[in-house]
Design a protein around this motif. Sequence first.
Motif, PDB file in Angstrom:
ATOM      1  N   ARG A  49       2.368   2.318  -3.242  1.00 16.54           N
ATOM      2  CA  ARG A  49       1.514   2.925  -4.239  1.00 16.54           C
ATOM      3  C   ARG A  49       1.428   4.436  -4.076  1.00 16.54           C
ATOM      4  O   ARG A  49       0.860   5.117  -4.916  1.00 16.54           O
ATOM      5  CB  ARG A  49       0.123   2.307  -4.168  1.00 16.54           C
ATOM      6  CG  ARG A  49       0.045   0.913  -4.793  1.00 16.54           C
ATOM      7  CD  ARG A  49      -1.386   0.581  -5.133  1.00 16.54           C
ATOM      8  NE  ARG A  49      -2.180   0.344  -3.945  1.00 16.54           N
ATOM      9  CZ  ARG A  49      -2.437  -0.868  -3.447  1.00 16.54           C
ATOM     10  NH1 ARG A  49      -1.948  -1.920  -4.042  1.00 16.54           N
ATOM     11  NH2 ARG A  49      -3.189  -1.003  -2.378  1.00 16.54           N
ATOM     12  N   GLU A 104       0.834  -1.197   0.000  1.00 13.65           N
ATOM     13  CA  GLU A 104       0.000   0.000   0.000  1.00 13.65           C
ATOM     14  C   GLU A 104       0.864   1.241   0.000  1.00 13.65           C
ATOM     15  O   GLU A 104       0.602   2.209  -0.705  1.00 13.65           O
ATOM     16  CB  GLU A 104      -0.916  -0.002   1.231  1.00 13.65           C
ATOM     17  CG  GLU A 104      -1.968  -1.093   1.228  1.00 13.65           C
ATOM     18  CD  GLU A 104      -3.019  -0.879   0.166  1.00 13.65           C
ATOM     19  OE1 GLU A 104      -3.205   0.277  -0.261  1.00 13.65           O
ATOM     20  OE2 GLU A 104      -3.638  -1.864  -0.264  1.00 13.65           O
ATOM     21  N   ASP A 116      -7.079   6.280  -7.848  1.00 15.09           N
ATOM     22  CA  ASP A 116      -8.050   5.647  -6.962  1.00 15.09           C
ATOM     23  C   ASP A 116      -7.635   4.224  -6.631  1.00 15.09           C
ATOM     24  O   ASP A 116      -7.087   3.493  -7.485  1.00 15.09           O
ATOM     25  CB  ASP A 116      -9.425   5.627  -7.637  1.00 15.09           C
ATOM     26  CG  ASP A 116     -10.308   6.773  -7.194  1.00 15.09           C
ATOM     27  OD1 ASP A 116      -9.800   7.702  -6.535  1.00 15.09           O
ATOM     28  OD2 ASP A 116     -11.505   6.768  -7.533  1.00 15.09           O
ATOM     29  N   GLU A 117      -7.951   3.822  -5.413  1.00 14.08           N
ATOM     30  CA  GLU A 117      -7.642   2.471  -4.988  1.00 14.08           C
ATOM     31  C   GLU A 117      -8.339   1.464  -5.895  1.00 14.08           C
ATOM     32  O   GLU A 117      -9.491   1.646  -6.289  1.00 14.08           O
ATOM     33  CB  GLU A 117      -8.100   2.276  -3.542  1.00 14.08           C
ATOM     34  CG  GLU A 117      -7.670   0.953  -2.942  1.00 14.08           C
ATOM     35  CD  GLU A 117      -8.024   0.838  -1.474  1.00 14.08           C
ATOM     36  OE1 GLU A 117      -7.882  -0.274  -0.927  1.00 14.08           O
ATOM     37  OE2 GLU A 117      -8.441   1.852  -0.877  1.00 14.08           O
TER      38      GLU A 117
END
Length: 847
Positions: free
Chosen positions: A24, A21, A48-49
Amino acid sequence: MRTVHWLKLILLLVFFQSCQEKSREPLPETADSPVRSPDEELLHFQVDEGFDIQLVASEPMVESPVMIQFDEDGRMWVVEMRGYMTDMEGSEEPDPIGRITILEDRDGDGVMDQRTVYLDSLVMPRTVTPFGRGALVVANQSLWLTEDSKNGDWIADSMILLDSTYAASANPEHTDNGMLRNLDNWYYSAKSRLRYRYENGKWIRDTTEFRGQWGISQDDQGRLLYNYNWSQLHGDLVPPNSLTRNSNHQPSTGIDHGLTIDRKVYPIRKTLAVNRGYIPGVLDSLGRLLEFTSAGGPVMYRSRLFPEEYYGNVFVMESAGNLVKRNVVTQDGATLKAHDPNPGREFMASTDERFRPVYGAVGPDGALYIVDMYQGIIQHETYMTPYLTEQTLERHLEAPAQMGRIWRVAPKGSKPQKAEKLSQKSPEDLIIFLGHSDAYYREQAQRLIVEKGGQSVAKRLEEIAMDPNSGVLVKTHSLYTLEGMGYLSAGVLLTALETPNKQIQAHVLRLLEPFASDPKVRQMLADFYQKNSGTDSEVLALQMALSSYTLVEEDQFSGLTSIFNKYGNQALFKDAIMSGLENREYDFLEYLVQNWGESNPDREIFIETLTASIIKNQEPNEILKLLALIEENKQDWKGEIALAGLSIQAADSENLGKVKFTQKPDFFKKEIVGLDSFQLTRVQRLFSWPGYSPESMASGSHNLEGNALELFASGRQKFLASCAGCHGSNGKGVDHMGPPLVGSEWVLGDERQLALILLHGIEGPITVRGKVYDEPEILPVMPSHSTMDDGNIAAILTYIRNEWGNQADPITRQTIGGIRHSSQGRVYPWSVTELVEHMKTLNETNP
């Protein structure tokens, strides 16, 4: 021990996931803005995730890209504006160095691996749209039909001039562009009043409503979407050219509808190199842009690759802020609205200052493709302020130019899919794609069938159109494909009209309009209106109002009255009803006078609107009958409202002496109840008789003359559409809505303050003439009207400052434009305290 082992494994997985995470997150911005390789730039993105960003192409395969389009085989056509701002002076703009290239992904890995220069040596190309064996191209300030007509190498060998007036402006920020093939088989552009259509081997040119600035898109119903650099998302609520067909009425709604007043953006880096960064409020305390300043390239996402909640979203490019905004679009009755689903975080943003998203498109694989011009200077030389020049040089953004990247945004784990080769399919084989879940295939199939099709495929399309079990999408595209081929018939449409789907019925009514000269068709339409004029579907009722001109007067007036009784509280429906009444306005007014009893604000507004159109029609006999109607109903609210409307329209200098009498009419020999002396003088200006010439008389509008009078007259109609619902048609305010405007110090005071209120809104409590207004007596907030253009705002403000006994100087569109620019960055409504303090500061700096 086994439990401890599993616990350690879980902790390790959690740690690994957290590292993923963290990885990113984009790399932080740097003090400088160096040129980065595509791999380096990729590390600076936030998205966006659940999504990944993949490089599709970069320089030298693509240079200075400003637009892309996909053709029927999934190839990407790219407009390369290589002359744009290659230095601070834009010195290469006149040079023929632009080109149109075709990129292909031969091995299906999602990365372009073949490049063909389709057309070279162009001056500032703007647009490409595939057509036939080539494309429509906008370059050299003209529209061209280009074609590979000889050997199939996809290098253009034919270039035919279609329109030398298209894109005639030399300024690339303010000239026609986009060229979108719409559901209705016409090609529409942004920043343009022109549309085109290929029919029976010839190109047809037509005028249409003006739309937007840079880029154009559409939804599944063919409603057009566009924007302006300062206002991110506008669109049409009605079919093109349907709301403006009445030359006696200028609509104030429906076209150029602002879907959202939200202008806030959330960059993830400093954006000091924006044109008005020196104006307080443009940048926040971190030096980041607060609101849109270069919105462009809106694209509606209409594919099933993204999660379901993304279907129908509109993505807007903001090149100066290095970001892409996501808007969720919803339909509320006949109106479209949009909102930001994640305030504070953009769908896509970068810490690389050279990331310049200028255009977006949805590919055949359903991914969102972002055109990144990747250069330091994004502002045209014409508008470079000294501040921006200084920032550009200080940050070394002036070079290099002629770079560029195309990025693919898709859900994690999704793999690029090769596009179907639609060019290799017969018209019959293409029919199945008319109902495809992705708009790319539906629209490509419709275009190809129209270009290739014949009688045999038309029969199958007729069957689909008339089949009550056909899906909505395939039925819609079948109908418009038949229309584009010239095979659409009244019989097919009348059968399709029996479908229970209201959206389909609306499309059918629109398509039936050319057939309504047939008495049998007209009677069947009249029967439909009689059964459905009370429909609960706003979409259907709106189209019924727009198509009502096809009926005889008796049927039209009856149907429109029913529609008005249900939806007349909406300005959009008032305009739609007016659109079908050209040269029937007086007859409808007479009909309403006979059939309407009690008054209400919406009826009053509409009576006045009809009066205005009767005056604009310039038919002397109708104006004489209007005077007689007013005289006959002088004790009735309908006569009073028509008289007031007459007074407003008489202010327009174009109406001077419109009706000539041989002697002074009796109408002016007696006291006219309901008019003050100024209004009476204005009314008389409509007429002339021996001994009286309106040119020699004062305007009767206080201190207004010339252009200000025209603003005043047009401002009334705009006020009725946008403001009367809260402030009343008489300016006295409406309970639980808005305070009075009559004698208001906010209206009559500093014009800059009034403009700031309309541009950004204001929240209560507010004191007017010594009385405090607050909720629930009024709404808690008056919303921003920033989506209105400067001219409309100036007209409204000039009107309210000079009506109901008010008297103040007119306000020009130039004043509104200056206030808009100087208050850029204001993204919330004013409180009274804030506005008063702002005005003190403004007066100190600009006394």
